[in-house]
Design an enzyme around this catalytic site. Structure first.
Site, PDB file in Angstrom:
ATOM      1  N   ASP A 146      -2.948 -20.402 -65.418  1.00  0.00           N
ATOM      2  CA  ASP A 146      -3.798 -21.082 -64.437  1.00  0.00           C
ATOM      3  C   ASP A 146      -4.607 -22.195 -65.105  1.00  0.00           C
ATOM      4  OD1 ASP A 146      -5.142 -20.909 -61.658  1.00  0.00           O
ATOM      5  OD2 ASP A 146      -6.854 -20.858 -63.026  1.00  0.00           O
ATOM      6  N   GLU A 200       6.581 -13.213 -79.762  1.00  0.00           N
ATOM      7  CA  GLU A 200       6.506 -12.030 -80.634  1.00  0.00           C
ATOM      8  C   GLU A 200       7.417 -10.918 -80.124  1.00  0.00           C
ATOM      9  OE1 GLU A 200       2.362 -10.846 -80.649  1.00  0.00           O
ATOM     10  OE2 GLU A 200       1.755 -12.593 -81.838  1.00  0.00           O
TER      11      GLU A 200
HETATM   12  C1  NOJ Z   1      -5.693 -22.848 -59.647  1.00  0.00           C
HETATM   13  C2  NOJ Z   1      -5.352 -21.742 -58.716  1.00  0.00           C
HETATM   14  O1  NOJ Z   1      -4.042 -21.916 -58.261  1.00  0.00           O
HETATM   15  C3  NOJ Z   1      -6.386 -21.794 -57.616  1.00  0.00           C
HETATM   16  O2  NOJ Z   1      -6.037 -20.981 -56.534  1.00  0.00           O
HETATM   17  C4  NOJ Z   1      -7.706 -21.415 -58.215  1.00  0.00           C
HETATM   18  O3  NOJ Z   1      -8.717 -21.532 -57.250  1.00  0.00           O
HETATM   19  C5  NOJ Z   1      -8.048 -22.309 -59.400  1.00  0.00           C
HETATM   20  N1  NOJ Z   1      -6.938 -22.559 -60.278  1.00  0.00           N
HETATM   21  C6  NOJ Z   1      -9.128 -21.667 -60.230  1.00  0.00           C
HETATM   22  O4  NOJ Z   1      -8.605 -20.560 -60.904  1.00  0.00           O
END
Ligand code: NOJ
Ligand code: MG
Length: 528
Positions: free
Chosen positions: A201, A256
């Protein structure tokens, strides 16, 4: 293609667990629900599922605010449920990927609670705490995603902390080696449990400039159209060189346990920056998300040009990928309309590279309008009109109460229009969007040329986007009409004499194709 990795051959299906299937009637999807619906995925013909976060979370950002990286939130089930899901998925030949959220934790994560408690706490430096600038105010002019200062004042210890998303999502300090190790250990935890990879993310937000230099203004900012943070060029807090270096370390961690685990990453930066994340000699992220199709103008010449630029920009050995929908973007069927959503599905599943398919897009689900006042997504309040509930509504499985999704009250409405698009309603219908997806996915399995073959653009004009896939022995023509009017395409020699294998519009299967291919409005075909 014989030695291609599974994630190169395969199609990755994104599950938004809150909205896939609810097994216990609380209105929120869960892991046993996903387990119960695995047959849908094998029937459809995808190869891997990526689950948006299922870890313990206060749910301020519906799971992207994590308070324990190695657990499962009770709303989704238990660790045992997740283990069972992995075993069952593997038994059906499906890989399982988790979402990994390294940039920030929840403010209720014990690490942040300690960090916030006092300036002397050993975990203070696990987050990014700074004094005001001389003269007062936030330490830099950096903006967070929703457009105000990225620094949040914290009265008890008299310092600002940095957070690029919600107040309750403080950024970790990735310059701290203890943070790095603790977070790498969370990857190891899941790898040992059989997880096949991760979607990372907000990767570009990981590290910020340590000299705290101010960002310059963005001269091309379009107020009202662009997201508010785009007022400035986020050169000092986004996509820093240190972040790119860290990806090589993340990759080492997943390597790993063998060479078949994969890292996907959300980036959201321009093409040249995106491809940098493949890393030197392919030692970085294998699937740095290519988000172009999420927002590109639906214009044949523009998209053809982008495909060329993207493929040309890939470093040697890098594998392309395409994202058409996700839980942060309006539904493709709402963006393009139902007819062109079918054309877009054909494009996604015939372009060279790994397709990433968002749950419900195979049904042609549309955004469910949810007024900002009623929105559950906090973004709807922070940036009116940009709430993400509409694309996160539950899957309609059948015509029963709760759409077969829940026996209770769904956490978000399913939407009348989408209820009519249920899996049950579409499964047996040869003309349905679902059947189109299944046929295209089967075609990919049957025709390796569509997966590993060369891509050659075909000269076309107007609304037509056309290309060949394959090798010298066997070539397939993909011809897509991105407009509503009938049109035609001069078929390049190699494909002449072929037949229509799949059309986005019914009634054409097996039709012989000569020198000129007639395309109906909104029609895409694969000829071979
Ligand atoms: C991207 C994620 O896809 C989204 O849903 C989220 O709100 C933000 N990153 C923060 O983690
Ligand atoms: Mg960060």
């Amino acid at each position: 293609m014989g030695d291609a990795a599974w994630w190169q051959r395969g199609v990755i299906y994104q599950i938004y667990p809150r909205s896939f299937m609810d097994s216990d009637g609380d209105g929120v999807g869960d892991l046993p629900g996903i387990l119960a619906r695995l047959d849908h995925l094998t029937w459809l013909g995808v190869d891997a599922l990526w689950l948006s976060p299922v870890h313990p979370s206060p749910m301020d950002d519906f799971g992207y605010d994590i308070s324990d990286y190695t657990g499962v939130d009770p709303v989704f089930g238990t660790l045992d449920d997740l283990d069972r899901l992995v075993v069952a998925a593997h038994g059906r030949g499906l890989r399982v990927l988790l979402d990994w959220v390294p940039n920030h934790t929840s403010d209720r994560h014990p690490w942040f609670q300690a960090s916030r408690a006092s300036r002397d706490d050993p975990k203070r430096d696990w987050y990014i705490w700074r004094d005001p600038r001389p003269g007062g105010g936030p330490p830099t002019n950096w903006l967070r995603y929703v457009g105000d200062s990225a620094w949040r004042w914290d009265e008890p210890t008299g310092q600002y902390y940095y957070r690029v998303f919600l107040d309750s999502q403080p950024d970790l300090n990735w310059r701290n080696p203890q943070v790095q190790e603790a977070m790498f250990d969370t990857l190891r935890f899941w790898l040992a449990r059989g997880i096949d990879g991760f979607r990372i993310d907000a990767l570009v937000a990981l590290v910020e400039d340590d000299r705290l230099r101010d960002n310059p203004p963005n001269p091309r900012y379009r107020p009202g159209e662009d997201f508010p943070y785009m007022r400035e060029l986020s050169v000092w807090n986004i996509d820093r060189p240190e972040t790119r270096e860290l990806t090589a370390r993340m990759r080492k961690v997943v390597d790993e346990v063998g060479d078949d685990r994969v890292l996907l990453a959300e980036l959201g930066v321009p093409l040249e920056q995106t491809v940098a994340y493949y890393g030197g000699a392919g030692g970085g992220i294998q699937v740095p998300f290519n988000f172009e199709l999420l927002s590109a103008a639906w214009d044949a010449r523009g998209i053809a040009g982008y495909i060329d630029r993207y493929l040309a920009a890939l470093p040697a050995g890098a594998w392309p990928n395409w994202v058409l929908g996700n839980h942060d973007s309006p539904r493709v069927a709402s963006r393009l309309g139902p007819a062109q959503a079918r054309v877009a599905a054909m494009l996604l599943l015939t372009l060279p590279g790994t397709p990433i398919l968002y749950q419900g897009d195979e049904l042609g689900l549309e955004d469910v309008p949810i007024p900002d006042e009623e929105a559950l997504d906090p973004i709807a309040r922070l940036v009116p009109g940009r709430g993400r509930d509409p694309e996160r509504t539950p899957m309609p499985w059948d015509a029963g109460p709760g759409g077969g999704f829940t026996s209770g009250r769904p956490w978000l409405p399913l939407g009348e229009g989408n209820l009519a698009r249920s899996v049950a309603a579409q499964r047996g219908d040869p003309a349905s969007m679902l059947t189109l997806h299944r046929r295209l996915l089967r075609l990919r399995r049957r025709v390796p040329a569509l997966v590993g073959g060369r891509y050659e653009p075909v000269e076309a004009a107007g609304d037509v986007l056309a290309f060949l896939r394959g090798d010298d022995d066997q070539r397939y023509l993909v011809a897509l009409n991105l407009g509503p009017d009938p049109t035609r395409l001069a078929v390049p020699d190699p494909a002449a004499g072929g037949r229509v294998l799949v059309s986005t519009r019914p009634g054409r299967d097996g039709e012989a194709v000569g020198g000129v291919l007639e395309l109906r409005g909104d029609e895409g075909v694969v000829v071979g």
